[in-house]
Design a protein around this motif. Structure first.
Motif, mmCIF file in Angstrom:
data_model
loop_
_atom_site.group_PDB
_atom_site.id
_atom_site.type_symbol
_atom_site.label_atom_id
_atom_site.label_comp_id
_atom_site.label_asym_id
_atom_site.label_seq_id
_atom_site.Cartn_x
_atom_site.Cartn_y
_atom_site.Cartn_z
ATOM 1 N N PRO A 481 -21.598 56.226 -19.002
ATOM 2 C CA PRO A 481 -21.786 56.047 -20.448
ATOM 3 C C PRO A 481 -20.790 56.867 -21.265
ATOM 4 O O PRO A 481 -20.588 58.039 -20.970
ATOM 5 C CB PRO A 481 -23.219 56.544 -20.681
ATOM 6 C CG PRO A 481 -23.532 57.400 -19.506
ATOM 7 C CD PRO A 481 -22.744 56.873 -18.358
ATOM 8 N N THR A 482 -20.189 56.243 -22.272
ATOM 9 C CA THR A 482 -19.137 56.929 -23.040
ATOM 10 C C THR A 482 -19.650 57.594 -24.316
ATOM 11 O O THR A 482 -19.065 58.560 -24.785
ATOM 12 C CB THR A 482 -18.040 55.936 -23.461
ATOM 13 O OG1 THR A 482 -18.641 54.930 -24.292
ATOM 14 C CG2 THR A 482 -17.385 55.284 -22.258
ATOM 15 N N GLY A 483 -20.711 57.037 -24.888
ATOM 16 C CA GLY A 483 -21.183 57.566 -26.172
ATOM 17 C C GLY A 483 -20.281 57.135 -27.314
ATOM 18 O O GLY A 483 -20.237 57.785 -28.369
ATOM 19 N N ILE A 484 -19.571 56.020 -27.123
ATOM 20 C CA ILE A 484 -18.645 55.524 -28.157
ATOM 21 C C ILE A 484 -19.409 55.165 -29.442
ATOM 22 O O ILE A 484 -20.580 54.778 -29.376
ATOM 23 C CB ILE A 484 -17.867 54.279 -27.635
ATOM 24 C CG1 ILE A 484 -16.732 53.868 -28.570
ATOM 25 C CG2 ILE A 484 -18.801 53.083 -27.435
ATOM 26 C CD1 ILE A 484 -15.538 54.733 -28.516
ATOM 27 N N ALA A 485 -18.740 55.294 -30.552
ATOM 28 C CA ALA A 485 -19.203 54.913 -31.898
ATOM 29 C C ALA A 485 -20.089 55.950 -32.581
ATOM 30 O O ALA A 485 -20.227 55.945 -33.804
ATOM 31 C CB ALA A 485 -19.900 53.551 -31.915
ATOM 32 N N ILE A 486 -20.657 56.859 -31.815
ATOM 33 C CA ILE A 486 -21.570 57.840 -32.419
ATOM 34 C C ILE A 486 -20.830 58.717 -33.438
ATOM 35 O O ILE A 486 -21.298 58.901 -34.567
ATOM 36 C CB ILE A 486 -22.232 58.705 -31.323
ATOM 37 C CG1 ILE A 486 -23.091 57.809 -30.419
ATOM 38 C CG2 ILE A 486 -23.063 59.825 -31.931
ATOM 39 C CD1 ILE A 486 -23.663 58.524 -29.221
ATOM 40 N N ARG A 487 -19.680 59.214 -33.045
ATOM 41 C CA ARG A 487 -18.938 60.099 -33.952
ATOM 42 C C ARG A 487 -18.530 59.383 -35.233
ATOM 43 O O ARG A 487 -18.584 59.960 -36.328
ATOM 44 C CB ARG A 487 -17.698 60.666 -33.244
ATOM 45 C CG ARG A 487 -18.014 61.689 -32.165
ATOM 46 C CD ARG A 487 -16.806 62.575 -31.882
ATOM 47 N NE ARG A 487 -15.598 61.808 -31.672
ATOM 48 C CZ ARG A 487 -15.116 61.462 -30.480
ATOM 49 N NH1 ARG A 487 -15.758 61.823 -29.398
ATOM 50 N NH2 ARG A 487 -14.010 60.763 -30.385
ATOM 51 N N SER A 488 -18.127 58.116 -35.114
ATOM 52 C CA SER A 488 -17.730 57.355 -36.309
ATOM 53 C C SER A 488 -18.913 57.174 -37.253
ATOM 54 O O SER A 488 -18.767 57.288 -38.479
ATOM 55 C CB SER A 488 -17.210 55.967 -35.924
ATOM 56 O OG SER A 488 -16.178 56.077 -34.993
ATOM 57 N N ILE A 489 -20.074 56.842 -36.679
ATOM 58 C CA ILE A 489 -21.265 56.599 -37.499
ATOM 59 C C ILE A 489 -21.671 57.892 -38.219
ATOM 60 O O ILE A 489 -22.007 57.894 -39.407
ATOM 61 C CB ILE A 489 -22.415 56.032 -36.634
ATOM 62 C CG1 ILE A 489 -22.026 54.646 -36.090
ATOM 63 C CG2 ILE A 489 -23.722 55.957 -37.429
ATOM 64 C CD1 ILE A 489 -22.906 54.139 -34.968
ATOM 65 N N ILE A 490 -21.589 58.999 -37.500
ATOM 66 C CA ILE A 490 -21.927 60.295 -38.113
ATOM 67 C C ILE A 490 -20.964 60.582 -39.269
ATOM 68 O O ILE A 490 -21.388 60.933 -40.379
ATOM 69 C CB ILE A 490 -21.851 61.438 -37.063
ATOM 70 C CG1 ILE A 490 -22.896 61.232 -35.967
ATOM 71 C CG2 ILE A 490 -22.032 62.799 -37.734
ATOM 72 C CD1 ILE A 490 -22.709 62.136 -34.760
#
Ligand code: BES
Ligand code: ZN
Ligand code: ZN
Length: 497
Positions: A481-490
């Motif tokens: 699992p990469t955890g992609i998109a979380i930082r952008s959404i934050i």
């Protein structure tokens, strides 16, 4: 792993390893590197002359017992060409260095910033990179790789800016990195350990820990609210569905402020249903709850970072199974909004559960929407595992989000939402059908299906089907699992007002 600011002069820092980075240019040794080179009697120049030290992106050169330094090792990470260098590279450098040293049993490290990129933003990126690099998906291995834990990381050479201080940046980086890892742990869970009910429990426990409001709709409440699209997908499984709702409220809400609605696809396993998938690679469909994991990670971070706007997360969760009561191709379901859906393919289940989740998020007051979903195989055809497919209307709203993606160092690519794709989901007997016409454009027709429920509410759809899981590890990130998109959404939520 403890991370703290380090104020000792870097030559006298007693750590197992000192990490810094080198640019790919003729004059490699300036600033702190010049000092280190002098302390080492010019040995770094010799390494560069021999061609072993080039500064090429993510090249790793480890020097043992560097003369003149109190540290046991010096790790030089290639930073590439200076003209191309950005904060995002710092994140990768930190992650790659951590993973490299961790695999060699190193326990204490210090990351030394160079001239230029060393303000709070740089410090935050380094901390995010360290945290993300530290994650391993070995939870279910009984024999863990022993002794492989970095215990402490010091940050040296960073400078406080005019705005936030370094300590704040460090803490923010920890929150974001740890929230990304929280999501990755969930996404990694096999479906027998993470059913919709268990996902709801995990969400509830996290919400209580960080002080978010939480409401879990069970199958009775879901039926009462007439979420027919969600029920249609859930009915093929013995595991009951859940609609998970988390709420963040700022201390002093402004009456006119936007309310951000985050919607995440939470299919804990996708067999395809009656339109069953082939056996090959089906085990991967445990990560079909990646969108819900993403939004849970983002909510965890937002609860701690406290943006000025309200945020509601709505995560529908089901298991898509071909049980005796399963919906069948040709069935018509009535969504919560009242729209009727002809089910052409039961494997296009994500958009159905998102339909009711989007309707519910709007009912709860969301004025702006973002959804994340492992929605289509077609997005892999278009963008491989490089970019997240980013859809949205109006275009200005999407563009604003793409700026956040850039700031967060997450690759996303804008995808078309022209009316022609909408034509492709017209049904002969109902309002819409759940697949396109079979003539390609599968990622856009999938997005249009969701937009039919978002309607005119500003909306972004992130298709993370090909980016949420990495089959291969990268120097700065473990496989899985990469955890992609979380930082952008934050980033986006923190800037919304
Ligand atoms: N969960 C899948 C999409 C997916 C594929 C995620 C590969 C991760 C990796 C989704 O529910 C699905 O099956 N989509 C279908 C839609 C089609 C039937 C219109 C697809 O992409 O094939
Ligand atoms: Zn599917
Ligand atoms: Zn799916």
């Amino acid at each position: 792993m403890q991370i703290q600011l380090e104020s000792q002069p870097f030559l006298s820092i007693e750590a197992d390893a000192l990490i810094t980075y080198v640019f790919d240019r003729d004059d490699k040794f300036d600033g702190v590197l010049a000092d280190i080179n002098v302390a080492m009697s010019g040995r770094l120049s010799a390494l560069a002359a021999s061609g072993e030290l080039t500064g090429k992106s993510l090249e790793l050169v480890l020097v043992h017992f560097p003369q003149g330094l109190a540290a046991q090792r010096l790790l030089l990470v290639g930073a590439g060409k200076p003209a191309k260098f950005a904060t995002a590279d710092l994140r990768k450098i930190a992650g790659a260095a951590l993973r490299y040293l961790k695999s060699r049993g190193v326990k204490t490290v210090v990351f030394l910033a160079r001239e230029g990129e060393r303000g709070p933003e740089a410090a935050q990126a380094v901390v995010e990179g360290l945290k993300a690099g530290d994650f391993e998906s070995d939870k279910y291995r009984t024999e863990k790789k022993k002794n492989r834990e970095i215990q402490s990381v010091g940050l040296a050479g960073f400078e406080a800016g005019i705005g936030d201080g370094l300590q704040t940046a460090l803490e923010r980086g920890c929150v974001i990195g740890e929230s990304q890892n929280f999501a990755r742990d969930l996404i990694n869970e096999p479906s027998n350990k993470l059913t919709p009910r268990i996902l709801a429990q995990r969400a509830e426990a996290m919400a209580r820990e960080v002080g978010l409001g939480v409401e879990i709709l069970d199958e009775r409440k879901i039926a009462e609210l007439k979420m027919g699209a969600l029920i249609g997908v859930a009915q093929g499984s013995v595991e009951p569905p859940r609609m998970i709702v988390l709420r963040y409220e700022p201390q002093t809400p402004r009456p006119e402020a936007p309310v951000l609605g985050l919607v995440g696809k939470g299919v804990t396993f996708d067999t395809g249903g009656i339109s069953i998938k082939p056996a090959n690679n089906m085990e991967k469909m445990k990560y079909d709850m990646g969108g819900a994991g993403t939004m849970l990670g983002a909510m965890r971070a937002l609860a701690l970072l406290k943006p000025p706007v309200s945020v509601i997360a709505v995560m529908p969760s089901v298991e898509n199974m071909p049980g005796g009561r399963a919906q069948k191709p040709g069935d018509v379901q009535v969504a919560m909004s009242g729209k009727t859906i002809e089910v052409i393919n039961t494997d296009a289940e994500g958009r159905m559960i998102l339909a009711d989740a989007v309707t519910y998020a709007k009912k709860l007051g969301a004025t702006h929407l973002i959804d994340a979903a492992t929605l289509t195989g077609a997005i892999e055809v278009a963008l491989s595992n490089v970019h997240v497919g980013a859809f949205g209307t109006p275009r200005e709203y999407l563009d604003k989000f793409l700026e956040s993606a850039k700031a967060a160092g997450e690759k996303m690519w804008p995808m078309p939402m022209d009316e022609e794709y909408k034509e492709m989901i017209k049904s002969n007997i109902a309002d819409i059908r759940n697949t396109g016409s079979g003539k390609g454009g599968g990622a856009s027709t999938g997005a249009w299906f969701i937009k039919e429920f978002a309607e005119d509410t500003p909306w972004i759809h992130l298709d993370i089907a090909s980016t949420c899981w990495a089959d291969e590890g990268r120097p700065w990130l473990a496989k899985g699992p990469t955890g992609i998109a979380i930082r952008s959404i934050i980033d986006f939520a923190m800037k919304l007002q």
